[in-house]
Design a protein around this motif. Structure first.
Motif, short mmCIF file in Angstrom:
data_model
loop_
_atom_site.label_atom_id
_atom_site.label_comp_id
_atom_site.label_asym_id
_atom_site.label_seq_id
_atom_site.Cartn_x
_atom_site.Cartn_y
_atom_site.Cartn_z
N LYS A 262 5.35 11.38 -30.73
CA LYS A 262 4.96 10.18 -31.46
C LYS A 262 5.20 8.91 -30.65
CE LYS A 262 5.87 11.94 -36.16
NZ LYS A 262 6.71 11.74 -37.36
N LEU A 263 6.12 8.99 -29.69
CA LEU A 263 6.51 7.79 -28.93
C LEU A 263 5.41 7.29 -28.00
CD1 LEU A 263 10.21 8.73 -28.10
CD2 LEU A 263 9.37 7.23 -29.91
N HIS A 264 4.31 8.04 -27.89
CA HIS A 264 3.17 7.54 -27.12
C HIS A 264 2.40 6.47 -27.89
CE1 HIS A 264 3.68 10.10 -23.70
NE2 HIS A 264 3.64 11.19 -24.43
N LYS A 265 2.75 6.28 -29.16
CA LYS A 265 2.10 5.25 -29.97
C LYS A 265 3.08 4.12 -30.22
CE LYS A 265 -1.08 8.43 -32.28
NZ LYS A 265 -1.58 8.95 -33.59
N LYS A 266 2.60 2.89 -30.05
CA LYS A 266 3.45 1.70 -30.20
C LYS A 266 4.11 1.65 -31.58
CE LYS A 266 3.38 -3.33 -29.84
NZ LYS A 266 2.55 -4.53 -29.59
N LYS A 267 3.36 2.01 -32.61
CA LYS A 267 3.88 1.97 -33.97
C LYS A 267 5.18 2.76 -34.10
CE LYS A 267 2.78 3.93 -38.52
NZ LYS A 267 1.76 4.66 -39.31
N TYR A 268 5.20 3.95 -33.52
CA TYR A 268 6.39 4.80 -33.64
C TYR A 268 7.49 4.37 -32.68
CZ TYR A 268 3.59 7.78 -36.63
OH TYR A 268 2.81 8.26 -37.67
N ARG A 269 7.11 3.83 -31.52
CA ARG A 269 8.14 3.30 -30.62
C ARG A 269 8.94 2.21 -31.31
NH1 ARG A 269 3.95 3.78 -26.63
NH2 ARG A 269 3.46 1.56 -26.69
N GLN B 210 12.55 2.82 -32.22
CA GLN B 210 13.28 2.08 -31.19
C GLN B 210 13.62 2.95 -29.98
OE1 GLN B 210 14.30 -1.56 -31.14
NE2 GLN B 210 12.37 -1.18 -32.21
N GLN B 211 12.62 3.74 -29.57
CA GLN B 211 12.74 4.60 -28.40
C GLN B 211 11.43 4.55 -27.61
OE1 GLN B 211 13.48 8.27 -30.58
NE2 GLN B 211 15.54 8.40 -29.70
N TYR B 212 11.49 4.93 -26.34
CA TYR B 212 10.29 5.07 -25.55
C TYR B 212 10.45 6.20 -24.54
CZ TYR B 212 12.78 2.24 -22.00
OH TYR B 212 13.68 1.74 -21.10
N SER C 11 4.57 1.05 -23.10
CA SER C 11 3.50 2.04 -22.98
C SER C 11 3.66 2.73 -21.64
CB SER C 11 2.12 1.37 -23.07
OG SER C 11 1.81 0.68 -21.87
N THR C 12 3.26 4.00 -21.56
CA THR C 12 3.51 4.76 -20.34
C THR C 12 2.76 4.17 -19.14
OG1 THR C 12 1.78 6.31 -21.03
CG2 THR C 12 4.05 6.93 -21.49
N LYS C 13 1.58 3.60 -19.36
CA LYS C 13 0.83 3.02 -18.24
C LYS C 13 1.54 1.80 -17.67
CE LYS C 13 -3.75 4.67 -19.58
NZ LYS C 13 -5.14 4.29 -20.01
N VAL C 14 2.08 0.94 -18.53
CA VAL C 14 2.82 -0.22 -18.04
C VAL C 14 4.11 0.23 -17.35
CG1 VAL C 14 4.00 -2.36 -18.67
CG2 VAL C 14 1.86 -1.75 -19.79
N LEU C 15 4.80 1.18 -17.94
CA LEU C 15 6.04 1.69 -17.34
C LEU C 15 5.79 2.25 -15.94
CD1 LEU C 15 7.53 3.38 -20.51
CD2 LEU C 15 8.65 1.55 -19.21
N ARG C 16 4.70 2.99 -15.77
CA ARG C 16 4.38 3.54 -14.44
C ARG C 16 4.07 2.42 -13.46
NH1 ARG C 16 1.27 7.44 -17.21
NH2 ARG C 16 -0.68 6.60 -16.39
N ALA C 17 3.33 1.41 -13.91
CA ALA C 17 2.96 0.31 -13.01
C ALA C 17 4.17 -0.54 -12.63
CB ALA C 17 1.88 -0.56 -13.65
N MET C 18 5.14 -0.69 -13.54
CA MET C 18 6.34 -1.49 -13.24
C MET C 18 7.25 -0.78 -12.26
SD MET C 18 7.47 -3.32 -16.83
CE MET C 18 7.73 -1.79 -17.74
N GLN C 19 7.24 0.55 -12.24
CA GLN C 19 8.08 1.34 -11.33
C GLN C 19 9.56 0.97 -11.42
OE1 GLN C 19 7.40 4.05 -8.94
NE2 GLN C 19 5.90 4.16 -10.59
N GLY C 20 10.01 0.68 -12.63
CA GLY C 20 11.43 0.40 -12.83
C GLY C 20 11.82 -1.06 -12.73
#
Length: 257
Positions: free
Chosen positions: A17-24, A28-30, A150-159
Protein backbone atom coordinates in the motif's frame (compact mmCIF):
# COMPACT_ATOMS: atom_id res chain seq x y z
CA UNK A 1 14.63 -12.51 12.28
CA UNK A 2 11.31 -13.17 10.55
CA UNK A 3 10.72 -15.04 7.29
CA UNK A 4 7.94 -14.34 4.77
CA UNK A 5 7.78 -16.39 1.59
CA UNK A 6 4.24 -15.71 0.31
CA UNK A 7 3.04 -12.63 -1.57
CA UNK A 8 -0.38 -13.23 0.03
CA UNK A 9 0.98 -12.53 3.50
CA UNK A 10 -1.04 -9.80 5.27
CA UNK A 11 2.09 -7.84 6.24
CA UNK A 12 3.31 -7.79 2.64
CA UNK A 13 -0.09 -6.58 1.47
CA UNK A 14 0.18 -3.70 3.94
CA UNK A 15 3.67 -2.82 2.73
CA UNK A 16 2.48 -2.74 -0.90
CA UNK A 17 0.00 0.00 0.00
CA UNK A 18 2.94 2.33 0.62
CA UNK A 19 3.36 2.83 -3.13
CA UNK A 20 0.32 5.12 -2.89
CA UNK A 21 0.65 8.57 -1.32
CA UNK A 22 -2.68 8.21 0.50
CA UNK A 23 -1.44 5.23 2.50
CA UNK A 24 2.04 6.67 3.06
CA UNK A 25 0.44 9.67 4.75
CA UNK A 26 -2.01 7.50 6.65
CA UNK A 27 0.62 5.03 7.92
CA UNK A 28 3.48 7.56 8.10
CA UNK A 29 5.83 5.14 6.37
CA UNK A 30 7.53 4.88 3.00
CA UNK A 31 9.49 2.29 0.98
CA UNK A 32 13.08 2.57 -0.19
CA UNK A 33 14.72 0.06 -2.52
CA UNK A 34 18.33 -1.00 -2.88
CA UNK A 35 21.30 -1.23 -0.55
CA UNK A 36 22.67 2.27 -1.25
CA UNK A 37 19.51 4.12 -0.21
CA UNK A 38 18.98 1.90 2.81
CA UNK A 39 22.57 2.39 3.94
CA UNK A 40 22.18 6.19 3.55
CA UNK A 41 18.99 6.11 5.61
CA UNK A 42 20.67 4.12 8.39
CA UNK A 43 23.73 6.41 8.40
CA UNK A 44 21.46 9.45 8.69
CA UNK A 45 19.62 7.99 11.66
CA UNK A 46 16.30 7.52 9.88
CA UNK A 47 13.90 5.33 11.82
CA UNK A 48 13.84 1.98 10.02
CA UNK A 49 10.82 -0.21 10.75
CA UNK A 50 11.79 -3.22 8.62
CA UNK A 51 14.57 -4.39 6.29
CA UNK A 52 13.46 -7.04 3.80
CA UNK A 53 16.02 -9.01 1.79
CA UNK A 54 16.11 -12.06 -0.45
CA UNK A 55 18.90 -14.56 -1.09
CA UNK A 56 20.75 -12.07 -3.29
CA UNK A 57 20.65 -9.47 -0.53
CA UNK A 58 21.81 -12.02 2.02
CA UNK A 59 24.72 -13.07 -0.20
CA UNK A 60 25.91 -9.60 -1.20
CA UNK A 61 25.43 -7.71 2.08
CA UNK A 62 25.58 -10.38 4.78
CA UNK A 63 28.18 -8.47 6.84
CA UNK A 64 26.11 -5.28 6.83
CA UNK A 65 22.90 -7.16 7.62
CA UNK A 66 24.69 -8.81 10.53
CA UNK A 67 25.27 -5.36 12.05
CA UNK A 68 21.55 -4.49 12.02
CA UNK A 69 19.10 -5.33 14.84
CA UNK A 70 17.76 -8.81 14.12
CA UNK A 71 14.21 -7.78 15.08
CA UNK A 72 14.14 -5.45 12.03
CA UNK A 73 15.12 -8.13 9.51
CA UNK A 74 12.73 -10.10 7.32
CA UNK A 75 14.01 -12.74 4.92
CA UNK A 76 11.68 -12.90 1.90
CA UNK A 77 11.35 -14.92 -1.29
CA UNK A 78 12.23 -13.46 -4.69
CA UNK A 79 8.51 -13.33 -5.47
CA UNK A 80 7.78 -11.22 -2.39
CA UNK A 81 10.55 -8.74 -3.21
CA UNK A 82 9.32 -8.47 -6.82
CA UNK A 83 5.78 -7.78 -5.58
CA UNK A 84 7.07 -4.88 -3.45
CA UNK A 85 9.35 -3.40 -6.10
CA UNK A 86 8.71 -0.77 -8.76
CA UNK A 87 12.03 -1.54 -10.43
CA UNK A 88 12.38 -3.85 -13.48
CA UNK A 89 14.88 -5.90 -11.45
CA UNK A 90 14.74 -5.68 -7.64
CA UNK A 91 18.12 -5.06 -6.02
CA UNK A 92 17.91 -7.64 -3.27
CA UNK A 93 16.85 -5.38 -0.42
CA UNK A 94 13.92 -3.14 0.51
CA UNK A 95 13.20 -1.18 3.69
CA UNK A 96 10.13 0.28 5.33
CA UNK A 97 11.04 3.65 6.86
CA UNK A 98 9.07 5.82 9.25
CA UNK A 99 8.42 9.36 8.04
CA UNK A 100 10.18 11.92 10.24
CA UNK A 101 7.73 13.64 12.58
CA UNK A 102 10.01 16.54 13.45
CA UNK A 103 9.20 19.78 11.65
CA UNK A 104 12.39 21.01 10.03
CA UNK A 105 13.00 24.74 10.42
CA UNK A 106 14.11 27.27 7.85
CA UNK A 107 17.09 29.16 9.25
CA UNK A 108 17.29 31.67 6.32
CA UNK A 109 21.06 31.27 5.99
CA UNK A 110 22.76 29.94 2.87
CA UNK A 111 21.06 29.12 -0.40
CA UNK A 112 17.56 27.68 -0.54
CA UNK A 113 15.82 26.11 -3.53
CA UNK A 114 12.05 26.69 -3.71
CA UNK A 115 10.01 24.45 -6.03
CA UNK A 116 6.71 25.76 -7.33
CA UNK A 117 4.41 23.00 -8.60
CA UNK A 118 7.25 20.92 -10.10
CA UNK A 119 5.38 17.74 -10.93
CA UNK A 120 7.85 15.38 -12.58
CA UNK A 121 9.36 13.05 -9.95
CA UNK A 122 12.66 12.83 -11.81
CA UNK A 123 12.99 16.61 -11.91
CA UNK A 124 12.17 17.00 -8.22
CA UNK A 125 14.61 14.29 -7.17
CA UNK A 126 17.36 15.55 -9.46
CA UNK A 127 17.05 19.12 -8.18
CA UNK A 128 17.20 18.00 -4.54
CA UNK A 129 20.27 15.88 -5.32
CA UNK A 130 21.89 18.81 -7.14
CA UNK A 131 21.08 21.18 -4.28
CA UNK A 132 22.85 18.74 -1.97
CA UNK A 133 25.87 18.50 -4.27
CA UNK A 134 26.09 22.27 -4.77
CA UNK A 135 26.04 22.92 -1.03
CA UNK A 136 22.66 24.58 -0.59
CA UNK A 137 21.15 24.85 2.88
CA UNK A 138 17.82 23.25 2.01
CA UNK A 139 14.87 22.78 -0.34
CA UNK A 140 11.26 23.90 0.08
CA UNK A 141 8.52 22.14 -1.90
CA UNK A 142 5.46 24.21 -2.58
CA UNK A 143 1.96 22.94 -3.26
CA UNK A 144 1.62 20.72 -6.31
CA UNK A 145 5.22 19.49 -6.32
CA UNK A 146 5.83 15.76 -6.49
CA UNK A 147 5.87 13.80 -3.23
CA UNK A 148 9.44 13.17 -2.09
CA UNK A 149 8.41 9.78 -0.68
CA UNK A 150 7.33 8.37 -4.04
CA UNK A 151 9.77 5.71 -5.21
CA UNK A 152 10.70 7.66 -8.37
CA UNK A 153 11.66 10.77 -6.40
CA UNK A 154 13.53 8.67 -3.82
CA UNK A 155 15.56 6.99 -6.57
CA UNK A 156 16.37 10.32 -8.22
CA UNK A 157 17.45 11.90 -4.90
CA UNK A 158 19.86 9.01 -4.20
CA UNK A 159 19.75 9.70 -0.47
CA UNK A 160 20.20 13.48 -0.64
CA UNK A 161 16.98 13.91 1.36
CA UNK A 162 18.98 12.56 4.31
CA UNK A 163 21.72 15.17 3.84
CA UNK A 164 19.79 18.47 3.84
CA UNK A 165 16.35 19.70 4.98
CA UNK A 166 13.54 19.10 2.49
CA UNK A 167 10.49 21.01 3.72
CA UNK A 168 6.94 21.02 2.36
CA UNK A 169 5.47 24.49 2.88
CA UNK A 170 3.20 26.97 1.01
CA UNK A 171 5.60 29.08 -1.07
CA UNK A 172 3.76 32.36 -0.49
CA UNK A 173 4.40 31.97 3.23
CA UNK A 174 8.01 30.88 2.72
CA UNK A 175 8.80 33.78 0.37
CA UNK A 176 7.35 36.28 2.83
CA UNK A 177 9.54 34.81 5.57
CA UNK A 178 12.67 35.13 3.43
CA UNK A 179 11.84 38.73 2.59
CA UNK A 180 11.24 39.55 6.26
CA UNK A 181 14.68 38.10 6.99
CA UNK A 182 16.18 40.38 4.26
CA UNK A 183 17.20 37.38 2.16
CA UNK A 184 17.03 38.11 -1.60
CA UNK A 185 14.44 36.04 -3.46
CA UNK A 186 15.08 35.22 -7.13
CA UNK A 187 12.33 34.12 -9.48
CA UNK A 188 13.04 32.53 -12.85
CA UNK A 189 11.32 33.52 -16.07
CA UNK A 190 11.86 34.60 -19.65
CA UNK A 191 10.65 38.17 -20.09
CA UNK A 192 12.19 41.58 -20.86
CA UNK A 193 12.16 42.63 -17.20
CA UNK A 194 14.24 39.66 -16.06
CA UNK A 195 18.04 39.91 -16.02
CA UNK A 196 20.71 37.38 -16.92
CA UNK A 197 21.79 35.33 -13.90
CA UNK A 198 25.35 36.49 -14.60
CA UNK A 199 24.36 40.03 -13.64
CA UNK A 200 23.33 39.16 -10.08
CA UNK A 201 25.33 40.66 -7.26
CA UNK A 202 26.92 38.17 -4.90
CA UNK A 203 24.87 37.01 -1.93
CA UNK A 204 25.71 34.23 0.51
CA UNK A 205 22.05 33.93 1.50
CA UNK A 206 19.33 33.64 -1.14
CA UNK A 207 16.13 31.84 -2.17
CA UNK A 208 15.83 30.60 -5.76
CA UNK A 209 12.37 29.74 -7.15
CA UNK A 210 12.05 27.17 -9.94
CA UNK A 211 8.65 26.57 -11.52
CA UNK A 212 6.35 24.07 -13.17
CA UNK A 213 7.66 22.26 -16.26
CA UNK A 214 5.04 23.77 -18.55
CA UNK A 215 3.87 26.98 -16.89
CA UNK A 216 7.00 28.15 -15.08
CA UNK A 217 6.86 30.07 -11.80
CA UNK A 218 3.42 31.35 -10.82
CA UNK A 219 2.86 35.06 -11.44
CA UNK A 220 2.13 35.75 -7.76
CA UNK A 221 5.59 34.46 -6.82
CA UNK A 222 7.35 36.35 -9.61
CA UNK A 223 5.72 39.53 -8.33
CA UNK A 224 6.99 38.81 -4.81
CA UNK A 225 10.57 38.14 -5.96
CA UNK A 226 13.28 40.77 -5.45
CA UNK A 227 14.66 40.00 -8.89
CA UNK A 228 13.62 37.68 -11.71
CA UNK A 229 16.42 36.07 -13.66
CA UNK A 230 16.93 33.97 -16.77
CA UNK A 231 19.59 31.86 -18.47
CA UNK A 232 20.50 33.17 -21.95
CA UNK A 233 19.91 30.59 -24.69
CA UNK A 234 22.25 30.77 -27.69
CA UNK A 235 20.85 27.90 -29.73
CA UNK A 236 17.41 27.23 -31.20
CA UNK A 237 15.90 25.54 -28.13
CA UNK A 238 13.02 27.47 -26.61
CA UNK A 239 13.90 26.60 -23.03
CA UNK A 240 15.89 24.35 -20.73
CA UNK A 241 14.66 21.43 -18.67
CA UNK A 242 13.87 22.81 -15.20
CA UNK A 243 16.33 20.50 -13.44
CA UNK A 244 19.15 21.50 -15.80
CA UNK A 245 18.34 25.18 -15.38
CA UNK A 246 18.24 24.79 -11.60
CA UNK A 247 21.65 23.12 -11.64
CA UNK A 248 23.22 25.96 -13.63
CA UNK A 249 21.75 28.60 -11.35
CA UNK A 250 22.54 26.84 -8.08
CA UNK A 251 26.18 26.27 -8.96
CA UNK A 252 26.55 29.85 -10.20
CA UNK A 253 25.02 31.31 -7.05
CA UNK A 254 27.06 29.08 -4.74
CA UNK A 255 30.35 29.64 -6.58
CA UNK A 256 29.93 33.41 -6.63
CA UNK A 257 29.36 33.84 -2.90
Amino acid sequence: MKEILSTKNATIKEFKKLHKKKYREELQQYIIEGFHLIEEAVKAGAEIDWILFNQRGKTEWSDWLGQQPSELLIYVSDEVLVSLSELPTPQGMTAIVKMPDDEKKIDFSGGWLLLDNVQDPGNVGTMIRTADAAGLAGVILGEGSSDIYSTKVLRAMQGSNYHLPVIRKPLAEAIDRFKEAKVPVYGTELNPEAVSYRELSNSKDYALIMGNEGQGVATEFLEKADQNIYIPIKGAAESLNVAIAAGILMYHLENNN
